[in-house]
Design an enzyme around this catalytic site. Structure first.
Site, PDB file in Angstrom:
ATOM      1  N   TYR A  32       0.860  -1.191   0.000  1.00  0.00           N
ATOM      2  CA  TYR A  32       0.000   0.000   0.000  1.00  0.00           C
ATOM      3  C   TYR A  32       0.895   1.240   0.000  1.00  0.00           C
ATOM      4  O   TYR A  32       0.817   2.108   0.865  1.00  0.00           O
ATOM      5  CB  TYR A  32      -1.005  -0.001   1.155  1.00  0.00           C
ATOM      6  CG  TYR A  32      -2.304   0.605   0.695  1.00  0.00           C
ATOM      7  CD1 TYR A  32      -3.145  -0.099  -0.169  1.00  0.00           C
ATOM      8  CD2 TYR A  32      -2.663   1.904   1.041  1.00  0.00           C
ATOM      9  CE1 TYR A  32      -4.308   0.472  -0.664  1.00  0.00           C
ATOM     10  CE2 TYR A  32      -3.825   2.484   0.558  1.00  0.00           C
ATOM     11  CZ  TYR A  32      -4.638   1.752  -0.292  1.00  0.00           C
ATOM     12  OH  TYR A  32      -5.780   2.324  -0.776  1.00  0.00           O
ATOM     13  N   GLU A  35       4.349   8.009  -0.793  1.00  0.00           N
ATOM     14  CA  GLU A  35       5.603   8.745  -1.067  1.00  0.00           C
ATOM     15  C   GLU A  35       6.705   8.424  -0.059  1.00  0.00           C
ATOM     16  O   GLU A  35       7.882   8.583  -0.376  1.00  0.00           O
ATOM     17  CB  GLU A  35       5.359  10.262  -1.098  1.00  0.00           C
ATOM     18  CG  GLU A  35       4.657  10.752  -2.346  1.00  0.00           C
ATOM     19  CD  GLU A  35       3.139  10.700  -2.210  1.00  0.00           C
ATOM     20  OE1 GLU A  35       2.637   9.980  -1.314  1.00  0.00           O
ATOM     21  OE2 GLU A  35       2.453  11.354  -3.003  1.00  0.00           O
ATOM     22  N   HIS A  37       7.416   5.371   1.140  1.00  0.00           N
ATOM     23  CA  HIS A  37       8.089   4.201   0.563  1.00  0.00           C
ATOM     24  C   HIS A  37       8.871   4.605  -0.696  1.00  0.00           C
ATOM     25  O   HIS A  37       9.982   4.124  -0.929  1.00  0.00           O
ATOM     26  CB  HIS A  37       7.059   3.132   0.163  1.00  0.00           C
ATOM     27  CG  HIS A  37       6.215   2.615   1.293  1.00  0.00           C
ATOM     28  ND1 HIS A  37       4.887   2.952   1.433  1.00  0.00           N
ATOM     29  CD2 HIS A  37       6.498   1.781   2.312  1.00  0.00           C
ATOM     30  CE1 HIS A  37       4.391   2.339   2.493  1.00  0.00           C
ATOM     31  NE2 HIS A  37       5.333   1.627   3.056  1.00  0.00           N
ATOM     32  N   GLN A  60       4.521 -10.359  12.651  1.00  0.00           N
ATOM     33  CA  GLN A  60       4.773  -9.145  13.415  1.00  0.00           C
ATOM     34  C   GLN A  60       3.492  -8.473  13.921  1.00  0.00           C
ATOM     35  O   GLN A  60       3.538  -7.393  14.495  1.00  0.00           O
ATOM     36  CB  GLN A  60       5.628  -8.172  12.603  1.00  0.00           C
ATOM     37  CG  GLN A  60       4.931  -7.534  11.427  1.00  0.00           C
ATOM     38  CD  GLN A  60       5.927  -6.822  10.528  1.00  0.00           C
ATOM     39  OE1 GLN A  60       6.790  -7.423   9.903  1.00  0.00           O
ATOM     40  NE2 GLN A  60       5.830  -5.495  10.474  1.00  0.00           N
ATOM     41  N   LYS A 183       3.322  10.333   6.593  1.00  0.00           N
ATOM     42  CA  LYS A 183       2.621   9.425   5.665  1.00  0.00           C
ATOM     43  C   LYS A 183       2.673   8.004   6.224  1.00  0.00           C
ATOM     44  O   LYS A 183       3.701   7.575   6.753  1.00  0.00           O
ATOM     45  CB  LYS A 183       3.269   9.462   4.289  1.00  0.00           C
ATOM     46  CG  LYS A 183       3.077  10.814   3.638  1.00  0.00           C
ATOM     47  CD  LYS A 183       3.209  10.755   2.145  1.00  0.00           C
ATOM     48  CE  LYS A 183       3.077  12.143   1.569  1.00  0.00           C
ATOM     49  NZ  LYS A 183       1.989  12.299   0.623  1.00  0.00           N
TER      50      LYS A 183
HETATM   51  P1  AMP Z   1       5.781  -0.410   6.051  1.00  0.00           P
HETATM   52  O1  AMP Z   1       5.254  -0.729   4.695  1.00  0.00           O
HETATM   53  O2  AMP Z   1       4.883   0.453   6.870  1.00  0.00           O
HETATM   54  O3  AMP Z   1       6.293  -1.622   6.789  1.00  0.00           O
HETATM   55  O4  AMP Z   1       7.078   0.492   5.810  1.00  0.00           O
HETATM   56  C1  AMP Z   1       8.124   0.052   4.982  1.00  0.00           C
HETATM   57  C2  AMP Z   1       9.273   1.026   5.117  1.00  0.00           C
HETATM   58  O5  AMP Z   1       8.849   2.327   4.726  1.00  0.00           O
HETATM   59  C3  AMP Z   1       9.785   1.138   6.567  1.00  0.00           C
HETATM   60  O6  AMP Z   1      11.206   1.219   6.548  1.00  0.00           O
HETATM   61  C4  AMP Z   1       9.176   2.434   7.013  1.00  0.00           C
HETATM   62  O7  AMP Z   1       9.916   3.083   8.041  1.00  0.00           O
HETATM   63  C5  AMP Z   1       9.192   3.253   5.734  1.00  0.00           C
HETATM   64  N1  AMP Z   1       8.207   4.346   5.802  1.00  0.00           N
HETATM   65  C6  AMP Z   1       6.882   4.233   6.052  1.00  0.00           C
HETATM   66  N2  AMP Z   1       6.308   5.465   6.109  1.00  0.00           N
HETATM   67  C7  AMP Z   1       7.302   6.353   5.901  1.00  0.00           C
HETATM   68  C8  AMP Z   1       7.360   7.777   5.850  1.00  0.00           C
HETATM   69  N3  AMP Z   1       6.277   8.536   6.026  1.00  0.00           N
HETATM   70  N4  AMP Z   1       8.555   8.362   5.615  1.00  0.00           N
HETATM   71  C9  AMP Z   1       9.676   7.605   5.434  1.00  0.00           C
HETATM   72  N5  AMP Z   1       9.688   6.268   5.475  1.00  0.00           N
HETATM   73  C10 AMP Z   1       8.523   5.639   5.700  1.00  0.00           C
END
Ligand code: AMP
Length: 281
Positions: A32, A35, A37, A60, A183
């Site tokens: 999902y 910006e 990611h 997790q 985000k």
């Molecule tokens: P997730 O899909 O939530 O597991 O996130 C995957 C990666 O994207 C992780 O390393 C998160 O820290 C990073 N991430 C998620 N949201 C943000 C954001 N707003 N700004 C920077 N990195 C993000």
């Protein structure tokens, strides 16, 4: 850009790149994509090739958490990856990652005791285990993680060092909406009133930054100013607001040389996190 679902296909592709002498950057995600990611994928563009994994890792999530409702949309994710310059998406099924008789885990002490580790028991065991597996599958030169999940970044850096993983772990800045909200894929859970209420997280983070920049060093004073902002919002309920050492992720009463100010807040039923990294002087 190719999309593959099996470990074998990832390995074959990466092996071919290696034969050509190419470097590989890796961005693990739960999909999902937004910006935030995409900023990691773009940062990984410093390598010759970029792999993105999309996997909602059941290990997790706690039993009462949002595993079943976590947003999933591979078509949307393909577009975001392609826009940001990814070369390969690895989107496995749960059965590809976890065989029926799966028994092995990667776990960590100390750094996982506070913050999200305290209110989400087993979360970091799931994160460390899946990230180790993904590292073993992709074998990247560098892996990219957001500072949005600050404790996760610290944990992964520690794990890579402790277990002699030959992978450089790179932390990337938090990407925010124009009004300050960090985000997150979970922002899609918020209705219009909750979306407005969610601004208290970034407001509290900014308050902490202001106080620290102006010389305040007492953690209780900073936390109390942040709590006042959160408590004034009827739709918000604090999970935690804490100030911890960057090295140990343990609470510190006074900020000395660097600290992480981190908070988790429920907006309605949605749990959101945000933080401020104070790098020290
Ligand atoms: P997730 O899909 O939530 O597991 O996130 C995957 C990666 O994207 C992780 O390393 C998160 O820290 C990073 N991430 C998620 N949201 C943000 C954001 N707003 N700004 C920077 N990195 C993000």
């Amino acid at each position: 850009m190719v999309v593959v679902k099996t470990i074998k296909e990832v390995r074959e592709t990466v092996k071919q790149w290696r034969r050509e002498g190419l470097t590989v950057g890796f961005v693990p995600t739960m999909g999902y994509l937004h910006e935030g990611h995409q900023s990691l994928i773009r940062a990984a563009g410093e390598n010759d090739r970029v792999v993105v994994s999309i996997f909602v890792n059941p290990m997790q999530f706690g039993p009462t958490e949002d595993l079943a409702t976590y947003p999933r949309d591979l078509e949307h994710d393909k577009e975001k990856c392609s826009e940001a310059g990814a070369d390969l998406i690895f989107a496995p099924e749960v059965s590809e990652m976890y065989e029926d008789n799966f028994q092995s885990y990667v776990d960590m002490n100390l750094l996982t005791e506070e913050l999200c580790g305290l209110t989400r028991p087993c979360h970091f065991r799931g994160v460390c285990t899946v990230v180790s597996k993904l590292f073993n599958i992709v074998k990247p030169d560098r892996a990219y993680f957001g500072k949005k999940d600050a404790q996760q970044l610290a944990v992964i850096k520690r794990m890579a060092a402790d277990l002699n993983m030959d992978i450089e772990i790179i932390g990337c800045p938090i990407i925010r909406e124009d009004d300050g909200l960090a985000k997150s894929s979970r922002n899609t859970y918020l209705n219009a009133d909750e979306r407005k209420a969610a601004l208290v997280l970034s407001q509290a983070v900014r308050k902490a930054e202001e106080l620290i920049t102006s010389g305040v060093r007492n953690s209780a004073e900073i936390i109390s100013a942040m709590s006042a902002l959160i408590d004034a919002e009827p739709l918000a309920k604090t999970d935690y607001i804490k100030i911890v050492s960057l090295d140990t992720m343990q609470q510190i009463p006074e900020i000395d040389n660097g600290a992480l100010v981190a908070l988790a807040v429920y907006i309605g039923k949605t749990r959101l996190i945000d933080n401020y990294f104070y790098e020290g002087k």
